[in-house]
Design a protein around this motif. Sequence first.
Motif, PDB file in Angstrom:
ATOM      1  N   LYS A  37       0.847  -1.188   0.000  1.00 43.74           N
ATOM      2  CA  LYS A  37       0.000   0.000   0.000  1.00 43.74           C
ATOM      3  C   LYS A  37       0.888   1.245   0.000  1.00 43.74           C
ATOM      4  CE  LYS A  37      -3.942  -2.238   0.378  1.00 43.74           C
ATOM      5  NZ  LYS A  37      -4.963  -2.248  -0.679  1.00 43.74           N
ATOM      6  N   GLY A  38       0.462   2.247  -0.722  1.00 43.04           N
ATOM      7  CA  GLY A  38       1.265   3.452  -0.847  1.00 43.04           C
ATOM      8  C   GLY A  38       2.204   3.432  -2.039  1.00 43.04           C
ATOM      9  N   SER A  39       2.314   2.284  -2.713  1.00 43.76           N
ATOM     10  CA  SER A  39       3.149   2.218  -3.906  1.00 43.76           C
ATOM     11  C   SER A  39       2.576   3.127  -4.998  1.00 43.76           C
ATOM     12  CB  SER A  39       3.227   0.777  -4.425  1.00 43.76           C
ATOM     13  OG  SER A  39       3.890  -0.054  -3.498  1.00 43.76           O
ATOM     14  N   ARG A  40       3.442   3.586  -5.869  1.00 41.53           N
ATOM     15  CA  ARG A  40       3.049   4.557  -6.908  1.00 41.53           C
ATOM     16  C   ARG A  40       2.929   3.844  -8.251  1.00 41.53           C
ATOM     17  NH1 ARG A  40       5.852   9.237  -9.608  1.00 41.53           N
ATOM     18  NH2 ARG A  40       4.407  11.014  -9.591  1.00 41.53           N
ATOM     19  N   VAL A  41       1.748   3.935  -8.843  1.00 39.80           N
ATOM     20  CA  VAL A  41       1.420   3.223 -10.085  1.00 39.80           C
ATOM     21  C   VAL A  41       1.267   4.234 -11.209  1.00 39.80           C
ATOM     22  CG1 VAL A  41      -0.159   1.616 -11.192  1.00 39.80           C
ATOM     23  CG2 VAL A  41       0.233   1.471  -8.713  1.00 39.80           C
ATOM     24  N   PHE A  42       1.946   3.986 -12.321  1.00 34.96           N
ATOM     25  CA  PHE A  42       1.901   4.881 -13.477  1.00 34.96           C
ATOM     26  C   PHE A  42       0.968   4.324 -14.538  1.00 34.96           C
ATOM     27  CE2 PHE A  42       3.960   6.265 -17.591  1.00 34.96           C
ATOM     28  CZ  PHE A  42       3.457   7.568 -17.555  1.00 34.96           C
ATOM     29  N   LEU A  43       0.034   5.171 -15.008  1.00 34.71           N
ATOM     30  CA  LEU A  43      -0.906   4.813 -16.064  1.00 34.71           C
ATOM     31  C   LEU A  43      -0.621   5.677 -17.288  1.00 34.71           C
ATOM     32  CD1 LEU A  43      -2.358   4.120 -13.285  1.00 34.71           C
ATOM     33  CD2 LEU A  43      -4.487   4.238 -14.568  1.00 34.71           C
ATOM     34  N   PRO A  44       0.019   5.123 -18.322  1.00 37.10           N
ATOM     35  CA  PRO A  44       0.272   5.897 -19.531  1.00 37.10           C
ATOM     36  C   PRO A  44      -1.005   6.058 -20.354  1.00 37.10           C
ATOM     37  CG  PRO A  44       1.096   3.657 -19.776  1.00 37.10           C
ATOM     38  CD  PRO A  44       0.602   3.780 -18.357  1.00 37.10           C
ATOM     39  N   LEU A  45      -1.184   7.234 -20.945  1.00 37.90           N
ATOM     40  CA  LEU A  45      -2.367   7.545 -21.765  1.00 37.90           C
ATOM     41  C   LEU A  45      -3.636   7.198 -20.991  1.00 37.90           C
ATOM     42  CD1 LEU A  45      -1.203   6.344 -25.309  1.00 37.90           C
ATOM     43  CD2 LEU A  45      -0.409   8.263 -23.927  1.00 37.90           C
ATOM     44  N   CYS A  46      -3.767   7.785 -19.815  1.00 35.61           N
ATOM     45  CA  CYS A  46      -4.765   7.327 -18.844  1.00 35.61           C
ATOM     46  C   CYS A  46      -6.174   7.832 -19.089  1.00 35.61           C
ATOM     47  CB  CYS A  46      -4.329   7.736 -17.437  1.00 35.61           C
ATOM     48  SG  CYS A  46      -4.170   9.525 -17.191  1.00 35.61           S
ATOM     49  N   GLY A  47      -6.352   8.929 -19.849  1.00 39.94           N
ATOM     50  CA  GLY A  47      -7.694   9.481 -19.986  1.00 39.94           C
ATOM     51  C   GLY A  47      -8.273   9.833 -18.622  1.00 39.94           C
ATOM     52  N   LYS A  48      -9.574   9.590 -18.470  1.00 35.74           N
ATOM     53  CA  LYS A  48     -10.214   9.835 -17.167  1.00 35.74           C
ATOM     54  C   LYS A  48     -10.669   8.518 -16.538  1.00 35.74           C
ATOM     55  CE  LYS A  48     -14.857  10.702 -19.053  1.00 35.74           C
ATOM     56  NZ  LYS A  48     -16.051  11.588 -18.977  1.00 35.74           N
ATOM     57  N   THR A  49      -9.889   7.473 -16.805  1.00 35.05           N
ATOM     58  CA  THR A  49     -10.273   6.126 -16.404  1.00 35.05           C
ATOM     59  C   THR A  49     -10.653   6.011 -14.930  1.00 35.05           C
ATOM     60  OG1 THR A  49      -9.529   3.827 -16.219  1.00 35.05           O
ATOM     61  CG2 THR A  49      -7.835   5.503 -16.080  1.00 35.05           C
ATOM     62  N   LEU A  50     -11.706   5.258 -14.669  1.00 31.69           N
ATOM     63  CA  LEU A  50     -12.132   4.975 -13.299  1.00 31.69           C
ATOM     64  C   LEU A  50     -11.172   4.023 -12.594  1.00 31.69           C
ATOM     65  CD1 LEU A  50     -15.985   4.638 -13.829  1.00 31.69           C
ATOM     66  CD2 LEU A  50     -14.731   6.561 -12.867  1.00 31.69           C
ATOM     67  N   ASP A  51     -10.231   3.464 -13.338  1.00 28.03           N
ATOM     68  CA  ASP A  51      -9.200   2.641 -12.704  1.00 28.03           C
ATOM     69  C   ASP A  51      -8.370   3.482 -11.725  1.00 28.03           C
ATOM     70  OD1 ASP A  51     -10.074   0.532 -14.241  1.00 28.03           O
ATOM     71  OD2 ASP A  51      -8.516   0.764 -15.761  1.00 28.03           O
ATOM     72  N   ILE A  52      -8.251   4.776 -12.004  1.00 28.20           N
ATOM     73  CA  ILE A  52      -7.518   5.661 -11.093  1.00 28.20           C
ATOM     74  C   ILE A  52      -8.223   5.737  -9.747  1.00 28.20           C
ATOM     75  CG2 ILE A  52      -6.918   8.084 -10.681  1.00 28.20           C
ATOM     76  CD1 ILE A  52      -6.196   8.266 -13.659  1.00 28.20           C
ATOM     77  N   LEU A  53      -9.539   5.883  -9.768  1.00 25.26           N
ATOM     78  CA  LEU A  53     -10.305   5.915  -8.519  1.00 25.26           C
ATOM     79  C   LEU A  53     -10.147   4.604  -7.766  1.00 25.26           C
ATOM     80  CD1 LEU A  53     -12.296   7.216  -6.574  1.00 25.26           C
ATOM     81  CD2 LEU A  53     -14.166   6.404  -8.035  1.00 25.26           C
ATOM     82  N   TRP A  54     -10.165   3.493  -8.467  1.00 24.24           N
ATOM     83  CA  TRP A  54     -10.004   2.175  -7.813  1.00 24.24           C
ATOM     84  C   TRP A  54      -8.643   2.093  -7.126  1.00 24.24           C
ATOM     85  CZ3 TRP A  54      -6.742  -2.007  -7.890  1.00 24.24           C
ATOM     86  CH2 TRP A  54      -7.206  -3.173  -7.261  1.00 24.24           C
ATOM     87  N   LEU A  55      -7.601   2.520  -7.812  1.00 25.56           N
ATOM     88  CA  LEU A  55      -6.259   2.467  -7.240  1.00 25.56           C
ATOM     89  C   LEU A  55      -6.155   3.371  -6.008  1.00 25.56           C
ATOM     90  CD1 LEU A  55      -4.259   2.485 -10.581  1.00 25.56           C
ATOM     91  CD2 LEU A  55      -4.227   0.640  -8.888  1.00 25.56           C
ATOM     92  N   LEU A  56      -6.662   4.590  -6.118  1.00 27.93           N
ATOM     93  CA  LEU A  56      -6.628   5.507  -4.979  1.00 27.93           C
ATOM     94  C   LEU A  56      -7.429   4.952  -3.804  1.00 27.93           C
ATOM     95  CD1 LEU A  56      -7.138   8.907  -6.863  1.00 27.93           C
ATOM     96  CD2 LEU A  56      -5.026   8.110  -5.774  1.00 27.93           C
ATOM     97  N   SER A  57      -8.585   4.392  -4.102  1.00 27.72           N
ATOM     98  CA  SER A  57      -9.460   3.868  -3.051  1.00 27.72           C
ATOM     99  C   SER A  57      -8.849   2.665  -2.341  1.00 27.72           C
ATOM    100  CB  SER A  57     -10.820   3.472  -3.640  1.00 27.72           C
ATOM    101  OG  SER A  57     -11.469   4.580  -4.203  1.00 27.72           O
ATOM    102  N   ASN A  58      -7.934   1.993  -3.030  1.00 23.94           N
ATOM    103  CA  ASN A  58      -7.293   0.822  -2.444  1.00 23.94           C
ATOM    104  C   ASN A  58      -5.914   1.124  -1.863  1.00 23.94           C
ATOM    105  OD1 ASN A  58      -8.837  -1.961  -2.912  1.00 23.94           O
ATOM    106  ND2 ASN A  58      -9.349  -0.573  -4.599  1.00 23.94           N
ATOM    107  N   GLY A  59      -5.627   2.417  -1.682  1.00 24.68           N
ATOM    108  CA  GLY A  59      -4.446   2.802  -0.930  1.00 24.68           C
ATOM    109  C   GLY A  59      -3.178   2.999  -1.723  1.00 24.68           C
TER     110      GLY A  59
END
Length: 212
Positions: A37-59
């Motif tokens: 938890k707290g690791s930093r994940v890079f999403l290239p060409l991310c748009g407004k993907t809801l995957d970002i919310l999932w990652l943030l919500s999971n720490g």
Amino acid sequence: MDASFWHQKWKENNIAFHESESNPLLIKYFKELSLAKGSRVFLPLCGKTLDILWLLSNGYRVAGAELSKIAIDQLFADLGVEPKISRVDQVDHYSAINIDIFVGDIFDLFGKMLGLVDAVYDRAALVALPESMRKRYTAHLKEITNKAPQLLICYEYDQSLMEGPPFSISNEEVNQHYSDSYDLTLMASTNLTGGIKGKCAARENVWLLTGD
């Protein structure tokens, strides 16, 4: 395929590639990266993907790169967060607690600007680029992330039946791009429900790329 193609897509809200929920393959296979938890994940060409919310919500902390300012303005509005915006060379840096998005050409983003990356999640970048750009992209991605491990999602189909994007990425091509830097594991390969845009059958492949 130049920047204007994607800018027009977002301007017209022609974004069928945007998923209305977090990607189930991310949810199922993200644990295979074995990140704290707290690791930093890079999403290239991310748009407004809801995957970002999932990652943030999971720490997890999130970094992303995106060409379209429209997409990132909508992303932060959806998150209910007001970003701090600064200019770094040719790129706009949108930042808030646990999230940094770099708006501009991903090839103008360098490792010093991006900072530490613990893992890469590529659902929409490699498949969005024509063959002529993919070798440059994968080399650049490895450089700016210091060859961080990846969770990579690709489509494989008969490219002659439909023009991309998303483009077909064969297993052989994945190996060509990444086998010199990673151990590659094909975690899953399943038929894509409805095929690609309802036009042709396709398989969706999930790759885990770890240090060799």
